[in-house]
Design a protein around this motif. Structure first.
Motif, mmCIF file in Angstrom:
data_model
loop_
_atom_site.group_PDB
_atom_site.id
_atom_site.type_symbol
_atom_site.label_atom_id
_atom_site.label_comp_id
_atom_site.label_asym_id
_atom_site.label_seq_id
_atom_site.Cartn_x
_atom_site.Cartn_y
_atom_site.Cartn_z
ATOM 1 N N VAL A 220 -59.348 101.522 -85.260
ATOM 2 C CA VAL A 220 -59.894 100.512 -86.179
ATOM 3 C C VAL A 220 -59.605 100.926 -87.624
ATOM 4 N N ALA A 221 -59.753 102.220 -87.885
ATOM 5 C CA ALA A 221 -59.552 102.739 -89.253
ATOM 6 C C ALA A 221 -58.129 102.489 -89.743
ATOM 7 N N GLU A 222 -57.147 102.585 -88.844
ATOM 8 C CA GLU A 222 -55.741 102.365 -89.240
ATOM 9 C C GLU A 222 -55.560 100.953 -89.791
ATOM 10 N N LEU A 223 -56.154 99.963 -89.130
ATOM 11 C CA LEU A 223 -56.031 98.565 -89.563
ATOM 12 C C LEU A 223 -56.761 98.362 -90.895
ATOM 13 N N ILE A 224 -57.927 98.964 -91.008
ATOM 14 C CA ILE A 224 -58.705 98.801 -92.246
ATOM 15 C C ILE A 224 -57.947 99.414 -93.422
ATOM 16 N N TYR A 225 -57.338 100.555 -93.203
ATOM 17 C CA TYR A 225 -56.560 101.193 -94.273
ATOM 18 C C TYR A 225 -55.411 100.274 -94.710
ATOM 19 N N PHE A 226 -54.721 99.716 -93.722
ATOM 20 C CA PHE A 226 -53.604 98.801 -94.027
ATOM 21 C C PHE A 226 -54.090 97.616 -94.872
ATOM 22 N N LEU A 227 -55.228 97.046 -94.516
ATOM 23 C CA LEU A 227 -55.742 95.871 -95.249
ATOM 24 C C LEU A 227 -56.269 96.243 -96.630
ATOM 25 N N GLY A 228 -56.585 97.509 -96.833
ATOM 26 C CA GLY A 228 -57.072 97.967 -98.138
ATOM 27 C C GLY A 228 -55.943 98.278 -99.107
ATOM 28 N N GLU A 229 -54.772 98.510 -98.560
ATOM 29 C CA GLU A 229 -53.629 98.959 -99.377
ATOM 30 C C GLU A 229 -52.737 97.784 -99.790
ATOM 31 N N ASP A 230 -51.888 98.009 -100.776
ATOM 32 C CA ASP A 230 -50.992 96.948 -101.263
ATOM 33 C C ASP A 230 -49.926 96.555 -100.246
ATOM 34 N N THR A 231 -49.740 97.350 -99.204
ATOM 35 C CA THR A 231 -48.765 96.982 -98.160
ATOM 36 C C THR A 231 -49.177 95.669 -97.485
ATOM 37 N N SER A 232 -50.446 95.289 -97.621
ATOM 38 C CA SER A 232 -50.909 94.020 -97.033
ATOM 39 C C SER A 232 -51.158 92.974 -98.128
ATOM 40 N N SER A 233 -50.386 93.077 -99.220
ATOM 41 C CA SER A 233 -50.682 92.272 -100.416
ATOM 42 C C SER A 233 -50.624 90.749 -100.229
ATOM 43 N N TYR A 234 -50.020 90.260 -99.132
ATOM 44 C CA TYR A 234 -49.942 88.811 -98.933
ATOM 45 C C TYR A 234 -50.889 88.345 -97.821
ATOM 46 N N ILE A 235 -51.832 89.218 -97.459
ATOM 47 C CA ILE A 235 -52.779 88.865 -96.389
ATOM 48 C C ILE A 235 -54.172 88.724 -96.985
ATOM 49 N N THR A 236 -54.738 87.526 -96.898
ATOM 50 C CA THR A 236 -56.129 87.333 -97.325
ATOM 51 C C THR A 236 -56.779 86.216 -96.506
ATOM 52 N N GLY A 237 -58.097 86.329 -96.350
ATOM 53 C CA GLY A 237 -58.866 85.313 -95.620
ATOM 54 C C GLY A 237 -58.672 85.360 -94.110
ATOM 55 N N GLN A 238 -58.160 86.484 -93.609
ATOM 56 C CA GLN A 238 -57.855 86.573 -92.176
ATOM 57 C C GLN A 238 -58.913 87.372 -91.409
ATOM 58 N N VAL A 239 -58.983 87.069 -90.126
ATOM 59 C CA VAL A 239 -59.818 87.872 -89.219
ATOM 60 C C VAL A 239 -58.857 88.489 -88.220
ATOM 61 N N ILE A 240 -58.756 89.794 -88.221
ATOM 62 C CA ILE A 240 -57.783 90.437 -87.334
ATOM 63 C C ILE A 240 -58.528 91.227 -86.252
ATOM 64 N N ASN A 241 -58.223 90.890 -85.012
ATOM 65 C CA ASN A 241 -58.882 91.565 -83.888
ATOM 66 C C ASN A 241 -58.220 92.899 -83.607
ATOM 67 N N VAL A 242 -59.034 93.884 -83.289
ATOM 68 C CA VAL A 242 -58.498 95.159 -82.792
ATOM 69 C C VAL A 242 -59.321 95.456 -81.541
ATOM 70 N N ASP A 243 -58.803 94.918 -80.408
ATOM 71 C CA ASP A 243 -59.660 94.790 -79.227
ATOM 72 C C ASP A 243 -58.931 94.988 -77.899
ATOM 73 N N GLY A 244 -57.746 95.587 -77.938
ATOM 74 C CA GLY A 244 -57.014 95.835 -76.690
ATOM 75 C C GLY A 244 -56.608 94.555 -75.970
ATOM 76 N N GLY A 245 -56.589 93.444 -76.709
ATOM 77 C CA GLY A 245 -56.145 92.175 -76.112
ATOM 78 C C GLY A 245 -57.268 91.358 -75.489
ATOM 79 N N MET A 246 -58.523 91.782 -75.742
ATOM 80 C CA MET A 246 -59.673 91.103 -75.129
ATOM 81 C C MET A 246 -59.737 89.616 -75.464
ATOM 82 N N ILE A 247 -59.512 89.307 -76.731
ATOM 83 C CA ILE A 247 -59.546 87.895 -77.161
ATOM 84 C C ILE A 247 -58.137 87.517 -77.602
ATOM 85 N N MET A 248 -57.594 86.474 -76.989
ATOM 86 C CA MET A 248 -56.239 86.048 -77.396
ATOM 87 C C MET A 248 -56.252 84.571 -77.702
#
Ligand code: NAP
Length: 248
Positions: A220-248
């Motif tokens: 989970v921390a890996e995804l949060i770090y990505f969303l906190g950094e400028d590498t995700s600069s064009y991503i906003t208002g999204q809900v991203i699941n990190v759930d092993g494919g539970m919800i598709m």
């Protein structure tokens, strides 16, 4: 201590996902600002762990996300020390599970208050400083149950669905100020929150997960770090699941 390091504030980071998130940012040499509520938290060990991981500096205090005055003071101290908060991670959260017919008003209010109102309180305080800097990233912890619902968690899933609506609204409000807001929706993650589940329940959970296991706080921390950094600069208002494919 250099002020060139960026600063992250992770709420409720004494253990579980929050702690793993704080360690991830520490490894990237951030100034790490975290709070907790339990009296018996081993503050010295936690601070040392973060410094050993590589944090440029650490600010660690007992402060309750539901108490606007405490949080205002805490954030002000962080700003005085580090000049800015570049990334806010709204992680603090609790559960008080029960079926609707047995759900007390007290447990309903408590969960909404910490998870949803706490997110509002901290975001409002931190955003004031991000707006001045015209830059910032906010990542809030939702949950797959905020999207799909879960029997026995009407209070918790309502709080997490609330965080999703809150995130999308502030993403629209703050985009013009160069502040992004996203939500992360974990599935079942191995932490204190899930460790007391009986084995039979855990087996049942695994059956619902295509990857056939619970996730780790690190994943989970890996995804949060990505969303906190400028590498995700064009991503906003999204809900991203990190759930092993539970919800598709
Ligand atoms: P956890 O292990 O129970 O840790 C919760 C953290 O929140 C602790 O650091 C706790 O501090 C802090 N906290 C609780 N109430 C607070 C308050 N009023 N003010 C400040 N800090 C407070 O939980 P977790 O499993 O890591 O979950 C972290 C987040 O991910 C939560 O928002 C949770 O809803 C979400 N999530 C978790 C899962 C999962 O499977 N674990 C799945 C989906 C979403 P103390 O140590 O001082 O109590």
């Amino acid at each position: 201590m250099s002020n060139e390091s960026k600063t992250v504030l992770v709420t409720g980071a004494s253990r579980g996902i929050g702690k793993e998130v704080a360690l991830k940012f520490a490894k990237k040499r951030y100034n790490v600002v975290i709070n907790y509520v339990m009296e018996n938290t081993d503050v010295k060990t936690l601070e040392q762990e973060l410094l050993n991981a590589g944090a440029n500096a650490v600010l660690l205090e007992k402060a309750d996300v539901t108490d606007a005055e405490q949080m205002e003071k805490f954030v002000k101290t962080a700003i005085e020390k580090f000049g800015a908060i570049d990334v806010l991670v709204n992680n603090a959260g609790i559960t008080r599970d029960n079926l609707l017919m047995r759900m007390s008003e007290e447990d309903f209010d408590k969960v909404i208050n910490v998870n949803l109102k706490g997110t509002y309180i901290v975001t409002k305080i931190v955003t004031k400083y991000m707006i001045k800097k015209r830059k910032g990233a906010i990542v809030s912890l939702a949950s797959v149950v905020g999207v799909a619902g879960n029997a026995g968690q009407c209070n918790y899933s309502a709080s997490k669905a609330g965080i999703i609506g809150f995130t999308k609204s502030i993403a629209k409000e703050l985009a013009s100020r160069n502040i992004r807001a996203n939500a992360v929706a974990p599935g079942f993650i191995e932490t204190n929150m899930t460790e007391n589940l009986p084995d039979s329940v855990k087996e049942n959970i695994h059956k619902q997960i295509p990857l056939n296991r619970m996730g780790t706080a690190k994943e989970v921390a890996e995804l949060i770090y990505f969303l906190g950094e400028d590498t995700s600069s064009y991503i906003t208002g999204q809900v991203i699941n990190v759930d092993g494919g539970m919800i598709m």
